[in-house]
Each structure stands twice: as C-alpha cells, then as structure tokens.
Design an enzyme around this catalytic site. Structure first.
Site, PDB file in Angstrom:
ATOM      1  CG  ASP A  47      42.622  39.552  35.837  1.00 55.48           C
ATOM      2  OD1 ASP A  47      41.440  39.852  36.298  1.00 55.48           O
ATOM      3  OD2 ASP A  47      43.742  39.844  36.077  1.00 55.48           O
ATOM      4  CG  ASP A  48      39.360  42.430  34.634  1.00 58.96           C
ATOM      5  OD1 ASP A  48      39.154  42.093  35.589  1.00 58.96           O
ATOM      6  OD2 ASP A  48      39.699  43.507  34.488  1.00 58.96           O
ATOM      7  CB  CYS A  87      40.882  41.460  41.192  1.00 60.49           C
ATOM      8  SG  CYS A  87      42.209  40.321  41.108  1.00 60.49           S
ATOM      9  NE  ARG A  91      41.984  37.506  40.915  1.00 60.82           N
ATOM     10  CZ  ARG A  91      42.648  36.935  39.695  1.00 60.82           C
ATOM     11  NH1 ARG A  91      43.725  36.097  39.978  1.00 60.82           N
ATOM     12  NH2 ARG A  91      42.176  37.334  38.619  1.00 60.82           N
ATOM     13  CE  LYS A 141      44.852  40.079  39.146  1.00 58.75           C
ATOM     14  NZ  LYS A 141      44.226  40.847  38.184  1.00 58.75           N
ATOM     15  CG  HIS A 143      45.456  40.801  43.015  1.00 66.80           C
ATOM     16  ND1 HIS A 143      44.660  41.529  42.078  1.00 66.80           N
ATOM     17  CD2 HIS A 143      46.033  41.736  43.879  1.00 66.80           C
ATOM     18  CE1 HIS A 143      44.678  42.743  42.319  1.00 66.80           C
ATOM     19  NE2 HIS A 143      45.640  43.058  43.482  1.00 66.80           N
ATOM     20  CB  SER A 168      46.827  43.604  38.426  1.00 67.39           C
ATOM     21  OG  SER A 168      45.352  43.220  38.874  1.00 67.39           O
ATOM     22  CG  HIS A 245      43.551  42.979  34.315  1.00 69.24           C
ATOM     23  ND1 HIS A 245      44.466  44.176  34.321  1.00 69.24           N
ATOM     24  CD2 HIS A 245      42.773  43.161  35.585  1.00 69.24           C
ATOM     25  CE1 HIS A 245      44.164  44.937  35.278  1.00 69.24           C
ATOM     26  NE2 HIS A 245      43.256  44.333  36.041  1.00 69.24           N
ATOM     27  CG  ASP A 297      39.052  38.598  38.236  1.00 68.29           C
ATOM     28  OD1 ASP A 297      38.570  38.672  37.044  1.00 68.29           O
ATOM     29  OD2 ASP A 297      39.799  39.273  38.608  1.00 68.29           O
ATOM     30  CG  ASN A 298      36.339  41.338  37.940  1.00 67.56           C
ATOM     31  OD1 ASN A 298      37.478  41.225  38.935  1.00 67.56           O
ATOM     32  ND2 ASN A 298      36.750  41.639  36.930  1.00 67.56           N
ATOM     33  CE  LYS A 318      38.469  44.976  37.487  1.00 69.98           C
ATOM     34  NZ  LYS A 318      39.705  44.838  36.992  1.00 69.98           N
TER      35      LYS A 318
END
Ligand SMILES: *[C@@H]1O[C@H](CO)[C@@H](O)[C@H](O)[C@H]1NC(C)=O
Ligand SMILES: *[C@@H]1O[C@H](CO)[C@@H](O)[C@H](O)[C@H]1NC(C)=O
Ligand SMILES: *[C@@H]1O[C@H](CO)[C@@H](O)[C@H](O)[C@H]1NC(C)=O
Length: 550
Positions: A47-48, A87, A91, A141, A143, A168, A245, A297-298, A318
C-alpha cells in the site's frame, strides 16, 4: 463388500496422513505434494509503496532484503503501472482487469460510510480462479466496499475466506500503532468507528490491534497455504498488506529498528511478512508450482514529509498522474519457469487477470477486459509488449475529459495535469500540490520516459514528434468513444453503514462499536483510552455481525 473394506482402511490412512502432515508442515518441514497441474498464485499488494522505496531501488536507508532478493529472482517490470493514483480504483482494476470507468469505482476511494462497493456483476480474479478449482483467500486490506449487510465484502466477490481490515487503517481513530504505548504519528478519522478486523463476515476485533496485525496475517496465510497444499488444491492467495500506508505501525520486533524511522520499520515488517510466506512455500516444496506477483496500489504519499514514501527518480507521487503517482515497483516470480531479469515492456495491473487466468486454464473470452496476456514478456525479457497503449485516469475521472495521460512507445502525453495534496501541499515542484488545479494541455505535454523518467523535458513543440502525438491523440479519441461508464459507486453515504461490532444503531455512536480483545482492552485502560461499553455476543443485529475473539 470385499472392496469397500480396504477402501475404508485406505480412507482412514489418508485422513491420518493428512493430519500428521498439517502439524509437521506448520513446523516448516517438507510436504510431499504432487505437482499441481495449475500453478498456485500469490498476489502481493503493498500500500503506497513508491518506486524508490525498496533498498534495491536505491533508497539509502530502507532495508527490504526479502523483496530485493525476490525481485532479483523473477521478472522485474520497470514500466509497470496502476490505473489510478489512489487506492480503490487501482484495486478494482487489479482484480477485474478493467479500467475504473467500467467498474464505477470512482471518484476517490471507498470510505467507511459508503453504501456501495465493487458492483456484484463484476467478475474478479478470485471468481475466475474459483471456476478452475482454486481455493481463494484474501488477507489484508480489501477497500472495495463493505455494505449495509456486508454484501460487498470479499466473501461475496469470489473469495472463500477473508481476514483483514476492509479499508485503510487511517479511516478510524488512531489508537495504537507501536508497542510500549508509543502513540500513532498522525491524526486519523477520529469521528468514525474503530477499525474492524474481519474474519470472513464476522468482526473479531474492533479496534484492530495494529501491533499484532501483520503477525496474524502471516499466520492466516500459512494456515491457508498449508490446508490447500495438504488437500492438493491449487490456491489463490491475495495479500494486500496495509504497510506502508500512514499511520505507519510495527510490532515490537520492528519498532525503532530502521534508520529510516517509522516508515522504515513498517517497510521492514512488510518485508519480513513476505519472507515468512515465501519460506513456507519453499519448505512445502511447492515453490516451482507457485507464481508470485508483487506490486503496489499507487505511488508514495508525500504529504507527511519525512515520514512519507519515496518516488525515487519519478515526478510527484500519490494522487497525481505524474509518474510518481502511477508507476510502481512490480515483479513476477516463478522459479524454473520465469528466468530472472528485467523488462522495460509497457504493462499495467490490468494484465494480472488475463495473464493469471490463462495460466490457470480459464477462458476470459466472455469478459470485457482492458488487460492483455503478459506471459510472453514474463518468459522472454526481450519480447515486445503486447500492450501498445495505456490510458491513465485521474482521481476523479469524467467521461468528457477522458484519460489524463496516454502511454505509447516509451512516451507519455499529458492531456490534463492536476496536483494533489497527497503529493505534498508544500512540494517544491509546483505541479505536485493541489494548488496546481486541473489544467488542460493542448498540445499535450510529451515526455520520453526511457530517457527522461522524471518528466522534465517537454518535447511536444519539436517537429519530429508531431506524428507520434497525432497517433496518441487518435488512440485517445477512439478509446474515449469505446469506453463505457458505470455510474460512480463511491458517492452514496450513510454513517450507520459503518461496520459495528455490537450493532449499527447503538449509542453513543461510534464509541459503542467496540469489541476490543481483552488483553488489548486492559492495556489501553492503563493508557486511559475510553472505549464504548459494547458487549460482544449479546447483541446481534443480524446473523452475520457478531463478536468473537481469537
Ligand atoms: C453491471 O450492471 C450495470 C447496470 O447496473 C451495467 O451498466 C454494467 O455494464 C454491468 N457490468 C457488467 C460487467 O456486466
Ligand atoms: C471462513 O470461511 C471458510 C469457507 O467457508 C472456512 O473454511 C473458514 O474456516 C472460515 N474461517 C473462519 C475463521 O471462520
Ligand atoms: C462465460 O460465460 C458462460 C456462459 O454464460 C459461463 O458459463 C462461463 O462461466 C463464463 N466464463 C467466465 C470465465 O466467466
């Protein structure tokens, strides 16, 4: 009659062997598994995590030995993109192989108040693989929505099992991120319910204890893999980790260890968790039957300055469609099948569904996919990418504006740019913060990404690039004509749909929605935190929301 008796003995023997394998395999010994004709699939999503965050990407103070080694053992995809710089839409594309206008997962992301989630008529990778006899599990996660009656949880989207916080971990009050009563280093969503930890469709802990979360995820992953291997079933394990994240968190083992501070601790814990899973797969002897696809994811969130992530040589982060927001570290490992090496082929997370579906023997001919089968690039680093163009949509896409950027032949054209405070409201680069409002570029900005990955030198004014620009504009026009837009799914809200361990209309909301684990509760009481008086197990609004403890 004579035949049945020996068969019964045989069945007893099989059960007995099965049981003994479970305990020995959990201790990391080899399980004599038959070669599965369909490869197991482990899809790991950070994540991130930014393009420059891993130590192998050149970050001077990160420590990610497991991910570095894994990346070097497989095909590292240097030009791999997500479809969204945030996010949920990213996804949705990962799991459906479809751009977010089609799935309706826009604008922004799902929040705990959201009534809808990923539409049920979307086909996820889990559903495709389930159709091929795979066991499917997601740990981490999700999301992609929860829903009033939990109808958007992953167990309604093709996953047999779920363990995790469904959004998140900053979308709830920040309570406990580190051992030794160290506070979280952030303000989170203090007005919302505490973050719930789901096991399938039951909340087993609320608030979720972040300091033990990763360990429990690893535990769940090993158990799932072990059961599937024991039963000789191919499996699909989706591991969308919460790290890195914000608010960063870590268990006792990793807290305060990294020279990179809390971000480094969180990354080190992620790295450890992946290592535990990979070691287990190796010890079971199923490494060569298991494909591992790792991505993020980003791009990195830069908003928390020195506590944020790192895009390396890429511009912004991001929330933006600059490279820092959408180009992510990606590699695919399959020992004995994919030779180690790098590929500069253009590719994206849209490729995950068609590539893995084909490997599993599934036909996806009746799905409208935006992805292409990437297998030849994975097997041959010099293969030309089957993807010629890629569209990049912003955080809040709109049918009239279409994609903000288009990739083709090593170049990227920006038709719109827009800053985002997730790329740091104080960023020294004026293109990154939200002060840079959505701006149309006509002609578009044009960058040669192989020579200029940092997007510094706009080539659009040079005559030699005019036909390339025209090709990209034409493709964009036809892409926009062919795109179908599902109405946006992230807009409808009702705060009482928030997942609540006790009951969703309890008082005082949201504090009443707490079912802390007893040990956690005692620890927090010492800290003076106030919890609601929710009594687990007594109050059940329906037969799916109930409280239990690990
Ligand atoms: C799902 O249904 C909506 C209408 O509610 C439709 O617009 C969309 O195209 C459908 N998606 C799929 C994958 O069939
Ligand atoms: C979750 O559901 C799956 C499939 O029904 C089941 O095998 C598993 O035991 C369940 N997990 C828990 C913790 O209840
Ligand atoms: C394709 O459509 C057929 C008929 O509706 C269905 O049985 C099959 O499961 C579908 N395949 C996939 C991969 O969804």
């Amino acid at each position: 009659m004579d035949i049945i008796k020996p068969l019964l003995h045989l069945a007893f023997l099989v059960i007995f062997i099965g049981v003994s394998c479970e305990s020995s395999a959990l201790q990391g010994q080899s399980l004599d598994s038959q070669k599965a004709p369909k490869p197991n699939i482990i899809l790991i999503l950070a994540d991130d995590l930014g393009f420059g965050d891993l130590s192998s990407a050149g970050h001077p103070s990160s420590s990610s030995p497991v991910l570095d080694r894994l990346a070097s053992q497989g095909r590292f995809l240097t030009n791999s993109y997500v479809t969204s710089p945030i996010c949920s839409p990213s996804r949705a594309s990962l799991l459906t192989g479809r751009y977010q206008p089609r799935t309706g997962v826009y604008p922004g992301v799902f929040i705990p108040d959201n009534v809808f989630g990923l539409p049920h008529n979307e086909t996820t990778l889990a559903e495709v693989l389930k159709g091929q006899g795979y066991r499917t599990s997601i740990i981490g996660k999700w999301h992609l929505g929860v829903g009033r009656n939990l109808e958007y949880l992953p167990t309604h989207h093709g996953f047999d099992e779920y363990l995790g916080i469904p959004y998140s971990h900053d979308m709830c009050p920040c309570l406990k991120c580190f051992p030794n009563n160290q506070p979280c280093f952030d303000t989170c969503w203090e007005e919302d319910v505490s973050c719930p930890l789901f096991s399938n469709a039951s909340i087993v802990e609320q608030p979720a204890d972040l300091t033990s979360l990763t360990t429990r995820y690893v535990d769940g992953a090993l158990r799932f893999i072990n059961r599937a291997a024991k039963d000789k079933k191919p499996f699909f394990l989706y591991l969308p980790f919460h790290q890195v994240h914000h608010p960063q968190f870590a268990s006792r083992k990793f807290h305060g260890r990294s020279p990179r501070g809390r971000f480094g601790d969180a990354l080190a814990e992620l790295d450890w968790a992946v290592g535990e899973v990979m070691d287990f797969v190796r010890n079971l002897g199923i490494e060569k039957d298991t494909v591992v696809w790792f991505t993020s994811d980003n791009g990195p969130s830069l908003t928390r300055h020195d506590r944020g992530g790192c895009a390396g040589p890429l511009r912004c982060g991001k929330g933006t469609t600059w490279e820092g927001g959408v180009r992510v570290p990606t590699f695919v490992v399959w020992p004995g099948h994919i030779k180690p090496g790098r590929s500069h082929a253009l590719c994206s997370t849209l490729e995950v569904v068609p590539t893995l579906a084909r490997l599993a023997g599934a036909s996806v001919g009746n799905l409208t996919l935006d992805g292409v089968d990437l297998m030849k690039v994975l097997l041959n680093p010099d293969a030309k990418s089957p993807r010629e163009f890629l569209a990049m949509y912003p955080e809040s896409p709109h049918p009239e504006d279409g994609p903000s950027a288009v990739y083709h032949g090593g170049f990227k054209a920006h038709f719109f740019t827009e800053g985002n405070d997730l790329s740091d409201a104080d960023n020294y680069d004026p293109m990154c913060p939200s002060k840079h409002r959505k701006t149309r570029h006509d002609p578009p900005l044009l960058y040669d990404l192989l020579r200029d990955p940092g997007e510094r030198y706009d080539l659009a004014g040079q005559t030699e690039y005019q036909s390339l620009l025209a090709t990209m504009e034409d493709w964009r026009t036809s892409h926009m004509k062919a795109m179908t837009w599902m109405p946006p799914q992230t807009l409808k809200v009702d705060k009482f749909v928030q997942p609540c361990c006790t009951r969703s209309n309890c008082q005082p909301f949201p504090a009443c929605c707490n079912c802390p684990r007893k040990d956690l509760e005692e620890e927090e009481e010492e800290l003076g935190h106030q919890y609601g008086s929710g009594e687990c197990g007594k109050e059940e609004t329906n037969n799916i929301k109930k409280c239990s403890f690990f």
